[in-house]
Design a protein around this motif. Structure first.
Motif, short mmCIF file in Angstrom:
data_model
loop_
_atom_site.label_atom_id
_atom_site.label_comp_id
_atom_site.label_asym_id
_atom_site.label_seq_id
_atom_site.Cartn_x
_atom_site.Cartn_y
_atom_site.Cartn_z
N GLY A 329 0.78 -1.23 0.11
CA GLY A 329 0.02 -0.03 0.09
C GLY A 329 0.92 1.19 0.00
N LEU A 330 0.42 2.36 0.80
CA LEU A 330 1.20 3.65 0.87
C LEU A 330 1.97 3.80 2.05
CD1 LEU A 330 -1.88 5.42 -0.61
CD2 LEU A 330 -0.16 4.50 -1.98
N THR A 331 2.38 2.87 2.70
CA THR A 331 2.97 3.14 4.07
C THR A 331 4.07 3.84 3.81
OG1 THR A 331 2.30 0.78 4.70
CG2 THR A 331 4.00 1.87 6.06
N VAL A 332 5.06 3.41 3.01
CA VAL A 332 6.26 4.36 2.87
C VAL A 332 6.32 5.68 2.30
CG1 VAL A 332 8.51 4.57 1.42
CG2 VAL A 332 7.58 2.50 2.27
N PRO A 333 5.44 6.15 1.64
CA PRO A 333 5.26 7.57 1.10
C PRO A 333 4.34 8.46 2.10
CG PRO A 333 3.72 6.18 -0.38
CD PRO A 333 4.71 5.39 0.37
N ILE A 334 3.32 7.71 2.79
CA ILE A 334 2.65 8.41 3.95
C ILE A 334 3.43 8.67 5.01
CG2 ILE A 334 0.87 7.74 5.63
CD1 ILE A 334 -0.41 8.55 3.39
N ASN A 335 4.53 7.73 5.35
CA ASN A 335 5.65 7.90 6.53
C ASN A 335 6.44 9.27 6.10
OD1 ASN A 335 4.71 5.86 8.26
ND2 ASN A 335 6.56 4.65 7.60
N SER A 336 6.75 9.26 4.82
CA SER A 336 7.49 10.47 4.23
C SER A 336 6.56 11.95 4.58
CB SER A 336 7.87 10.20 2.96
OG SER A 336 8.63 9.31 2.46
N GLN A 337 5.62 11.58 4.13
CA GLN A 337 4.72 12.77 4.15
C GLN A 337 4.34 13.42 5.87
OE1 GLN A 337 0.16 12.26 3.15
NE2 GLN A 337 0.76 13.61 1.67
N CYS A 338 4.14 12.36 6.61
CA CYS A 338 3.87 12.70 7.97
C CYS A 338 5.48 12.94 8.86
CB CYS A 338 3.07 11.46 8.64
SG CYS A 338 1.60 11.32 8.20
N THR A 339 6.26 12.28 8.43
CA THR A 339 7.49 12.40 9.23
C THR A 339 8.23 13.77 8.66
OG1 THR A 339 7.95 10.27 9.25
CG2 THR A 339 9.57 11.33 10.07
N LEU A 340 8.00 14.46 7.70
CA LEU A 340 8.63 15.68 7.29
C LEU A 340 8.32 16.59 8.43
CD1 LEU A 340 8.46 17.20 3.82
CD2 LEU A 340 7.62 18.62 5.68
N LEU A 341 7.27 16.58 9.05
CA LEU A 341 6.82 17.63 9.97
C LEU A 341 7.75 17.65 11.23
CD1 LEU A 341 2.88 17.12 9.68
CD2 LEU A 341 4.34 19.15 9.12
N GLY A 342 8.46 16.55 11.57
CA GLY A 342 9.51 16.31 12.47
C GLY A 342 8.83 16.94 13.86
N PRO A 343 9.91 17.48 14.74
CA PRO A 343 9.47 17.94 16.03
C PRO A 343 9.03 19.46 16.04
CG PRO A 343 11.96 17.97 15.71
CD PRO A 343 11.40 17.40 14.45
N TYR A 344 8.71 19.81 14.85
CA TYR A 344 8.49 21.23 14.70
C TYR A 344 6.80 21.74 14.78
CZ TYR A 344 13.33 20.33 13.21
OH TYR A 344 14.52 20.04 13.29
N ASP A 345 6.75 23.24 14.97
CA ASP A 345 5.65 23.62 15.00
C ASP A 345 5.32 24.24 13.55
OD1 ASP A 345 3.18 24.85 15.44
OD2 ASP A 345 4.02 26.11 17.11
N VAL A 346 4.59 23.31 12.76
CA VAL A 346 4.54 23.89 11.31
C VAL A 346 2.90 24.10 11.24
CG1 VAL A 346 4.74 23.14 8.91
CG2 VAL A 346 6.24 22.50 10.46
N PRO A 347 2.23 25.21 11.23
CA PRO A 347 0.87 25.47 11.37
C PRO A 347 0.25 25.37 9.92
CG PRO A 347 2.21 27.72 11.48
CD PRO A 347 3.37 26.56 11.50
#
Length: 784
Positions: A329-347
């Protein structure tokens, strides 16, 4: 006072067996009358099959059977979709999964065409050479960017294009905030991963016992219970007729969670057809083609900031190489999409990706599972922003961290576990400060680096942050039983591939039951021992299985206290569990051993009283509401030889937060292994394909892995922010060492070569690629 094992660096229980050669691996399974298998695999990335002639192979002495797709009859079916797409509005997903043996078309090099069964592997390999496959070669889709063009050949004939999936996730309003930003930084970023290259390749042994009507399978899988259930359904058997054993496994790293590989589907079926044991062990060359990869993404990314370095938003649009099929499925690209935000406050965040079919080996998760790609994008954007705004690299991260009072933090997008991406807990600044202190970041910038430059040396420093989504559901379970010998048995459904489960799980149980760790026997990966569970992946073993084991141990403890209270005629609150026995507080001579209590609770005569159960046994489960979020900071000092472009790592620091730590020594081992793989991904390993979809470096002579001489001493420290989502307060740590290393390499090398004004926007690197980048930058300067 009872000994506490949780949090102690206990030596691993399993190591003596491994060191003495007493651990069972799949290739150690040798049964009477066993047959051996070799596969005929495609030499073409894309082709039509015109005919398959197996007559010469069937006539070879020692060959028992030869099968093609036509011989499988109704058993020939596309594999199941392992992970369906998450519930994201507007999502497009074209389901295409692998087949047991190719029929009509070949879609990647190494795709199996025929299977040879013979008295020995040698005979089977020779017979495979006898098979004549007549094909019509087709134009291959090997370039990710051109795969979606109108001119590209379509891999799956029933689709209009090579689009595997299209996903958009958004929070806030990036377009609006973009217009208000003081600074916009936009770049095209490339990230390629590679192969897991586990020490032990995949392997399967299947034995159908017709008299017992029982199928036993030994498999190098990370998910024995789903394999059992899936194969039972395929083969028309009840689940109780199928036993899957995942014994000791020499490294999993994600590709061994993939199911169902063609070999896993075929070997048990062949055993049932021939009513003999059948073995297949993957060789190293096969591993490059037949075991899944994790590969390229191309990101067009933009970050919007205020002039003081506060992130207003990020936009990221990327392509993801799915390979010929997409069973995961989409596990790898969804992880990329979500993990990009990191520990940061990205509104404000706009993320869009297209997953693309190519004529290459299937892509599934490999240690990090797409998280590396996302972290690389965000960390590179922050580095570029820091440089443009004249802000310290540590400071720009500190300014944008989520603060402890913002947890739980909802990022308002959907994660790979189908749940909203909500961080459970975190405190990022202490880890950053500790890593900067350990590496001597500011002293290096102020003193060491200028001194090195004066001496003609190119030293650079890097520091990066990351988060890791861990401990996802759906659930795991465990059964714990105290024997009459006083030994404690633990059974759980997950498999183990070197994570130290036999020790860390024993520590959890030992603390609850007041026994020593060496008196706890842990069994994993045998579907006859425990019937329910999902598997070992996504850094979830300690979180999900560990808490299930804790719950079962609490259940056994309650039974022990209940039986002991009656036997010792004392209140449960007055009882102490210690040293394999229960005694009355303050009266240690008034005691009963756990073994004796187990015998008493399982009488041969009389009756079990109402409200009591026989035996000291309990089964329990744990299913997390959502995943936990681990985090950390890596820092590194490198020296680059500007003539040879060789990179030497002078120091490497990891400060990690995975909640409460069960065993610090095992945790450090996990981090060290992850860092080693991260270093390989960053500077050594690269899968090189030509335009025809041929993998050009499919051997360990050409695919470069880091060795012990390339991996530095790794200095570690830990910050503990307990997870509120489970009783143990733990978070996962299996992938943390690997995830941020690419971003760290790029930053540190860029810093070392700062006089070249180099921007590194790709991974992997190599001496040759660095040389090319430096000369490309020099040529660009001359032109301008």
């Amino acid at each position: 006072m009872a000994t506490r094992y949780f949090g102690k660096p206990i030596k691993r229980n399993e190591d003596p067996r491994l060191l003495k050669g007493q651990a069972l691996f799949v290739d150690d399974v040798n049964l009477p009358d066993m047959l051996h298998v070799a596969f005929v695999r495609s030499d073409y990335a894309h082709a039509k099959i015109k005919s398959i002639d197996v007559s010469a192979a069937r006539e070879r002495e020692g060959v028992v059977a030869v099968y093609t797709a036509e011989d499988l009859g109704d058993y020939w079916q596309p594999g199941p979709l392992l992970v369906p797409p998450p519930p994201i509005a507007g999502l497009t997903f074209n389901q295409k999964t692998q087949v047991p043996l190719a029929k009509d078309r070949l879609k990647h090099v190494g795709e199996p065409i025929a299977v040879i069964v013979a008295a020995s592997r040698y005979i089977a390999e020779d017979a495979a050479e006898d098979v004549i496959v007549d094909v019509e070669p087709l134009e291959a889709v090997a370039d990710l960017e051109s795969a979606l063009s109108d001119e590209a050949p379509v891999i799956h004939e029933d689709l209009d294009s090579n689009l595997s999936a299209h996903v958009v996730q958004e929070k806030g309003n990036y377009a609006k905030i973009r217009a208000q930003a003081d600074v916009l930084i936009k770049r095209r970023i490339f990230y390629d991963h590679g192969i897991a290259a586990a020490m032990e390749n995949r392997g399967i042994v299947a034995h159908w016992n017709a008299k017992e009507q029982h199928l036993k399978i030994w498999d190098t899988t990370q998910a024995p219970i789903p394999i059992q259930n899936g194969l039972a359904a395929m083969l028309g058997l009840s689940e109780s007729q199928v036993q899957v054993v995942a014994p000791f496994i020499g490294g999993g790293f994600g590709p061994k969670i993939m199911m169902f590989y063609p070999e896993e589907v075929l070997i048990p079926w062949i055993s049932m057809q021939l009513q003999r044991p059948v073995k297949w062990i993957e060789d190293r060359r096969e591993n490059f083609f037949a075991t899944t990869h994790e590969r390229s993404q191309i990101h067009d990314s933009e970050i919007a900031l205020t002039r003081d370095g506060k992130v207003l938003g990020v936009q990221d649009v990327f392509l993801h190489d799915a390979g010929a099929y997409a069973p995961y499925g989409l596990t790898v690209p969804i992880n990329s999409q979500c993990t990009l935000l990191g520990p940061y406050d990205v509104p404000n965040y706009y993320s869009e990706f297209k997953a693309v079919f190519t004529n290459k080996t299937i892509v599934t998760p490999y240690r990090g599972a797409g998280r590396q790609h996302g972290v690389f994008v965000m960390e590179r954007l922050l580095d570029l922003a820091a440089k443009q705004l004249g802000i310290d690299r540590v400071e720009i991260r500190r300014r944008n961290y989520l603060t402890p009072d913002q947890f739980p933090h909802d990022h308002e997008i959907v994660y790979q576990d189908f749940a909203p991406l909500v961080y459970d807990s975190g405190n990022y600044q202490p880890a950053l400060e500790r890593a900067a202190e350990m590496i001597g970041f500011h002293d290096f910038i102020k003193n060491d680096q200028p001194a090195a430059r004066t001496a003609g040396r190119h030293l650079g420093i890097g520091i990066v942050s990351y988060v890791e989504g861990t401990g996802i559901g759906p659930y795991e379970g465990a059964r714990i039983k105290v024997d009459a010998s006083g030994k404690v048995n633990v059974a759980t459904g997950i498999g183990t591939q070197g994570q130290g489960h036999f020790t860390s799980f024993a520590q959890i149980v030992a603390d609850q039951l007041g026994v020593t760790v060496d008196n706890v026997r842990v069994v994993t990966g045998d579907t006859c021992e425990f019937h329910w569970g999902t598997g070992t992946f996504a850094s979830r073993g300690a979180v999900v299985a560990g808490n299930a084991i804790h719950a079962a141990a609490v259940g056994v403890r309650k039974k022990i206290l209940k039986h002991a209270s009656e036997h010792l005629e004392a209140a449960e609150a007055d009882l102490v569990l210690d040293n394999g026995a229960v005694h009355v507080k303050g009266v240690p001579q008034k005691s009963v051993s756990l073994g004796e209590l187990a015998r008493i609770s399982n009488p041969l005569r009389g009756a079990v009283k109402p409200g009591m159960e026989p035996g000291l046994e309990s089964t329990d489960y744990f299913g997390p509401e959502r995943g936990t979020t681990a985090s950390g900071v890596h820092a590194m000092i490198v020296e680059v030889d500007p003539d040879a472009m060789m990179v030497e790592i002078k120091r490497f620091v990891v400060v990690h937060d995975c909640g409460k730590v069960i065993n610090p020594m095992i945790l450090e081992g996990q981090i060290h292994g992850g860092v080693a793989q991260g270093i390989g991904n960053s500077f050594y390993e690269e899968l090189v394909y030509d335009e025809g979809g041929q993998l050009l470096n499919a051997s360990l002579m050409d695919y470069l892995l880091p060795t012990a001489t390339d991996v530095p001493h790794i200095e570690t420290d830990h910050i503990e922010t307990p997870s509120p989502l489970n009783p143990l307060g733990v978070k996962g740590a299996g992938e943390a060492g690997a995830i941020p290393v690419g971003a760290l390499f790029a930053q540190a090398i860029e810093d070392a070569l700062s006089d070249y004004d180099l921007e590194i926007l790709e991974i992997p690197l190599s001496p040759n690629r660095l040389f090319e980048l430096v000369h490309m930058q020099a040529a660009t300067k001359q032109e301008s």
